[in-house]
Scaffold this motif. Structure first.
Motif, PDB file in Angstrom:
ATOM      1  N   VAL A   1      11.273  28.564 -76.524  1.00 38.37           N
ATOM      2  CA  VAL A   1      10.370  27.781 -75.667  1.00 38.37           C
ATOM      3  C   VAL A   1      10.284  26.369 -76.229  1.00 38.37           C
ATOM      4  O   VAL A   1      10.039  26.186 -77.428  1.00 38.37           O
ATOM      5  N   ALA A   2      10.480  25.371 -75.382  1.00 37.66           N
ATOM      6  CA  ALA A   2      10.436  23.977 -75.826  1.00 37.66           C
ATOM      7  C   ALA A   2       9.449  23.191 -74.982  1.00 37.66           C
ATOM      8  O   ALA A   2       9.318  23.420 -73.768  1.00 37.66           O
ATOM      9  N   SER A   3       8.764  22.253 -75.626  1.00 35.54           N
ATOM     10  CA  SER A   3       7.822  21.387 -74.900  1.00 35.54           C
ATOM     11  C   SER A   3       8.176  19.925 -75.120  1.00 35.54           C
ATOM     12  O   SER A   3       8.709  19.539 -76.162  1.00 35.54           O
ATOM     13  N   ALA A   4       7.886  19.117 -74.117  1.00 38.56           N
ATOM     14  CA  ALA A   4       8.064  17.665 -74.178  1.00 38.56           C
ATOM     15  C   ALA A   4       7.212  17.060 -73.070  1.00 38.56           C
ATOM     16  O   ALA A   4       6.890  17.744 -72.081  1.00 38.56           O
ATOM     17  N   PRO A   5       6.832  15.788 -73.210  1.00 43.96           N
ATOM     18  CA  PRO A   5       5.964  15.171 -72.198  1.00 43.96           C
ATOM     19  C   PRO A   5       6.622  15.057 -70.825  1.00 43.96           C
ATOM     20  O   PRO A   5       5.951  15.112 -69.807  1.00 43.96           O
TER      21      PRO A   5
ATOM     22  N   HIS B   1       5.384  21.588 -70.497  1.00 44.27           N
ATOM     23  CA  HIS B   1       4.841  20.288 -70.902  1.00 44.27           C
ATOM     24  C   HIS B   1       3.641  20.464 -71.822  1.00 44.27           C
ATOM     25  O   HIS B   1       3.046  19.478 -72.260  1.00 44.27           O
ATOM     26  N   SER B   2       3.282  21.716 -72.122  1.00 42.86           N
ATOM     27  CA  SER B   2       2.111  21.998 -72.955  1.00 42.86           C
ATOM     28  C   SER B   2       2.532  22.397 -74.369  1.00 42.86           C
ATOM     29  O   SER B   2       3.190  23.417 -74.561  1.00 42.86           O
ATOM     30  N   ASN B   3       2.117  21.611 -75.348  1.00 39.68           N
ATOM     31  CA  ASN B   3       2.426  21.948 -76.740  1.00 39.68           C
ATOM     32  C   ASN B   3       1.693  23.218 -77.175  1.00 39.68           C
ATOM     33  O   ASN B   3       2.241  24.030 -77.924  1.00 39.68           O
ATOM     34  N   GLN B   4       0.463  23.368 -76.724  1.00 38.80           N
ATOM     35  CA  GLN B   4      -0.302  24.558 -77.095  1.00 38.80           C
ATOM     36  C   GLN B   4       0.354  25.833 -76.548  1.00 38.80           C
ATOM     37  O   GLN B   4       0.321  26.874 -77.199  1.00 38.80           O
ATOM     38  N   GLU B   5       0.958  25.741 -75.387  1.00 38.16           N
ATOM     39  CA  GLU B   5       1.618  26.904 -74.799  1.00 38.16           C
ATOM     40  C   GLU B   5       2.756  27.398 -75.686  1.00 38.16           C
ATOM     41  O   GLU B   5       3.003  28.599 -75.788  1.00 38.16           O
ATOM     42  N   VAL B   6       3.437  26.463 -76.342  1.00 42.99           N
ATOM     43  CA  VAL B   6       4.520  26.848 -77.250  1.00 42.99           C
ATOM     44  C   VAL B   6       3.978  27.710 -78.381  1.00 42.99           C
ATOM     45  O   VAL B   6       4.533  28.760 -78.715  1.00 42.99           O
ATOM     46  N   LEU B   7       2.863  27.287 -78.978  1.00 38.81           N
ATOM     47  CA  LEU B   7       2.281  28.051 -80.083  1.00 38.81           C
ATOM     48  C   LEU B   7       1.676  29.365 -79.625  1.00 38.81           C
ATOM     49  O   LEU B   7       1.641  30.330 -80.383  1.00 38.81           O
ATOM     50  N   GLN B   8       1.212  29.403 -78.404  1.00 37.78           N
ATOM     51  CA  GLN B   8       0.666  30.646 -77.873  1.00 37.78           C
ATOM     52  C   GLN B   8       1.768  31.653 -77.555  1.00 37.78           C
ATOM     53  O   GLN B   8       1.528  32.849 -77.512  1.00 37.78           O
ATOM     54  N   SER B   9       2.989  31.158 -77.371  1.00 41.66           N
ATOM     55  CA  SER B   9       4.125  32.027 -77.041  1.00 41.66           C
ATOM     56  C   SER B   9       4.945  32.417 -78.254  1.00 41.66           C
ATOM     57  O   SER B   9       5.631  33.441 -78.234  1.00 41.66           O
ATOM     58  N   CYS B  10       4.918  31.604 -79.307  1.00 42.23           N
ATOM     59  CA  CYS B  10       5.811  31.792 -80.449  1.00 42.23           C
ATOM     60  C   CYS B  10       5.046  31.709 -81.769  1.00 42.23           C
ATOM     61  O   CYS B  10       4.129  30.900 -81.909  1.00 42.23           O
ATOM     62  N   LEU B  11       5.487  32.513 -82.735  1.00 36.79           N
ATOM     63  CA  LEU B  11       4.905  32.437 -84.080  1.00 36.79           C
ATOM     64  C   LEU B  11       5.672  31.468 -84.971  1.00 36.79           C
ATOM     65  O   LEU B  11       5.124  30.914 -85.914  1.00 36.79           O
ATOM     66  N   LEU B  12       6.936  31.271 -84.688  1.00 38.06           N
ATOM     67  CA  LEU B  12       7.739  30.306 -85.429  1.00 38.06           C
ATOM     68  C   LEU B  12       7.946  29.085 -84.556  1.00 38.06           C
ATOM     69  O   LEU B  12       8.573  29.161 -83.500  1.00 38.06           O
ATOM     70  N   VAL B  13       7.394  27.958 -84.983  1.00 35.18           N
ATOM     71  CA  VAL B  13       7.435  26.738 -84.178  1.00 35.18           C
ATOM     72  C   VAL B  13       8.001  25.590 -85.009  1.00 35.18           C
ATOM     73  O   VAL B  13       7.553  25.336 -86.129  1.00 35.18           O
ATOM     74  N   ILE B  14       8.984  24.915 -84.440  1.00 36.94           N
ATOM     75  CA  ILE B  14       9.623  23.783 -85.110  1.00 36.94           C
ATOM     76  C   ILE B  14       9.161  22.490 -84.450  1.00 36.94           C
ATOM     77  O   ILE B  14       9.337  22.294 -83.250  1.00 36.94           O
ATOM     78  N   PHE B  15       8.540  21.624 -85.248  1.00 36.48           N
ATOM     79  CA  PHE B  15       8.076  20.332 -84.754  1.00 36.48           C
ATOM     80  C   PHE B  15       9.204  19.312 -84.929  1.00 36.48           C
ATOM     81  O   PHE B  15       9.596  19.005 -86.049  1.00 36.48           O
ATOM     82  N   ALA B  16       9.687  18.797 -83.805  1.00 37.95           N
ATOM     83  CA  ALA B  16      10.807  17.851 -83.836  1.00 37.95           C
ATOM     84  C   ALA B  16      10.439  16.572 -83.094  1.00 37.95           C
ATOM     85  O   ALA B  16      11.233  16.021 -82.341  1.00 37.95           O
ATOM     86  N   THR B  17       9.222  16.107 -83.313  1.00 39.10           N
ATOM     87  CA  THR B  17       8.752  14.882 -82.682  1.00 39.10           C
ATOM     88  C   THR B  17       9.084  13.679 -83.564  1.00 39.10           C
ATOM     89  O   THR B  17       9.550  13.830 -84.693  1.00 39.10           O
ATOM     90  N   LYS B  18       8.821  12.492 -83.048  1.00 43.16           N
ATOM     91  CA  LYS B  18       8.922  11.293 -83.868  1.00 43.16           C
ATOM     92  C   LYS B  18       7.859  11.367 -84.962  1.00 43.16           C
ATOM     93  O   LYS B  18       6.759  11.870 -84.736  1.00 43.16           O
TER      94      LYS B  18
ATOM     95  N   VAL C   1      -0.053  17.766 -84.242  1.00 42.49           N
ATOM     96  CA  VAL C   1      -0.579  18.859 -85.052  1.00 42.49           C
ATOM     97  C   VAL C   1      -2.074  19.037 -84.805  1.00 42.49           C
ATOM     98  O   VAL C   1      -2.571  20.164 -84.689  1.00 42.49           O
ATOM     99  N   ALA C   2      -2.799  17.933 -84.701  1.00 43.07           N
ATOM    100  CA  ALA C   2      -4.232  18.013 -84.413  1.00 43.07           C
ATOM    101  C   ALA C   2      -4.484  18.622 -83.038  1.00 43.07           C
ATOM    102  O   ALA C   2      -5.430  19.390 -82.837  1.00 43.07           O
ATOM    103  N   GLU C   3      -3.599  18.314 -82.095  1.00 45.54           N
ATOM    104  CA  GLU C   3      -3.738  18.842 -80.735  1.00 45.54           C
ATOM    105  C   GLU C   3      -3.582  20.363 -80.688  1.00 45.54           C
ATOM    106  O   GLU C   3      -4.316  21.054 -79.981  1.00 45.54           O
ATOM    107  N   VAL C   4      -2.613  20.886 -81.455  1.00 47.93           N
ATOM    108  CA  VAL C   4      -2.331  22.329 -81.393  1.00 47.93           C
ATOM    109  C   VAL C   4      -3.151  23.126 -82.400  1.00 47.93           C
ATOM    110  O   VAL C   4      -3.143  24.354 -82.367  1.00 47.93           O
ATOM    111  N   ALA C   5      -3.869  22.447 -83.295  1.00 44.86           N
ATOM    112  CA  ALA C   5      -4.620  23.132 -84.354  1.00 44.86           C
ATOM    113  C   ALA C   5      -5.517  24.260 -83.841  1.00 44.86           C
ATOM    114  O   ALA C   5      -5.597  25.311 -84.473  1.00 44.86           O
ATOM    115  N   PRO C   6      -6.195  24.107 -82.695  1.00 42.41           N
ATOM    116  CA  PRO C   6      -7.084  25.190 -82.244  1.00 42.41           C
ATOM    117  C   PRO C   6      -6.379  26.511 -81.956  1.00 42.41           C
ATOM    118  O   PRO C   6      -7.021  27.557 -81.955  1.00 42.41           O
ATOM    119  N   VAL C   7      -5.073  26.488 -81.717  1.00 43.07           N
ATOM    120  CA  VAL C   7      -4.372  27.733 -81.388  1.00 43.07           C
ATOM    121  C   VAL C   7      -3.489  28.220 -82.539  1.00 43.07           C
ATOM    122  O   VAL C   7      -2.757  29.196 -82.395  1.00 43.07           O
TER     123      VAL C   7
END
Length: 254
Positions: A39-43, A60-77, A85-91
């Protein structure tokens, strides 16, 4: 951490640029993860179309990625990652494994949000490390290193791709200057780099030894090497790695 079964084999990507796409393609080709379990997310859809072409899920939802996967690779600028990271912290949960491939991002940036990262931080156990190494070896050599080496790795390997391409281009253009067709020259230059890399890796030789082995006294190679030394290739290459490493360190302090 959950067992390395179907849950952890669902791999998420926050950010869908070239680095993310290359890793995803490597995982799929090596049979490490099925495309439909990525699962991949981007704006926007601009980069997501590459993941869609591979058969991956996109959002388009970063939180959805974390809700779907336990292993998440952050490849942003790098400058975007702290906000993401602050955005997805709640999940984020204790079972998540979060990996950053952004240059100049420290482990503490992720650890402050309760994240688990690869380049072994305070919260990483051997099972997480082994799982990541198993997966990422699909994309090439994967080694565990202290965090202090990460910025150096950026200068050597991350930026090194561009340095090697510049050398390959110059190598081919030298042949073009001497009369070889451009397309043929570039193919031979790339194959030369590939063959040399394989010899260095498979035989475990120091580059100086291999260089010496192909230098016949008074032959063509030693004359060419002399020209490279006159042009300052060695010093320029070392300076390029140093400059890229210093820039990575600057980014990590921002």
């Amino acid at each position: 951490m959950a067992a390395a079964g179907s849950a952890t084999r669902r791999v998420g990507f926050v950010g869908a640029g070239r680095m993310a796409g290359a890793i995803a393609q490597g995982l799929i080709r090596a049979g490490k993860v099925e495309a439909q379990h990525i699962v991949a997310s981007a704006p926007t859809d601009r980069n997501l179309c590459h993941f869609q072409a591979l058969g991956c899920q996109t959002t388009h939802s970063n939180q959805e990625v974390l809700q779907s996967c336990l292993l998440v690779i952050f490849a942003t600028k790098p400058h975007i990652l702290p906000a993401v990271v602050a955005e997805v912290a709640p999940v984020v949960t204790a079972e998540h494994i979060l990996v950053s491939v952004a240059a100049g991002v420290s482990l503490s940036t992720l650890e402050e949000e309760g994240a688990i990262v690869m380049a072994r931080g305070r919260h990483v156990g051997s099972s997480e490390t082994k799982l990541l190494q198993h997966l990422l070896e699909a994309c090439g050599r994967c080694e565990e290193v202290p965090e202090a080496y990460v910025d150096i790795h950026t200068g050597l390997s991350g930026s090194g791709v561009a340095f090697v391409c510049a050398f390959s281009e110059a190598l081919a253009e030298g042949a073009v200057k001497m009369g070889m067709p451009s397309s043929l020259a570039h193919r031979i230059a790339a194959q030369t780099l590939l063959g040399t890399a394989k010899m260095l890796l498979h035989e475990g030789q120091h580059p100086a030894q291999l260089r010496s082995d192909v230098c016949t006294p008074g032959g063509t190679t030693i004359y060419g090497l002399h020209a490279l030394e006159q042009g300052g290739l060695r010093a320029a290459t070392m300076s390029a790695v140093e400059a890229a490493t210093c820039r990575a360190r600057e980014l990590s302090r921002k």
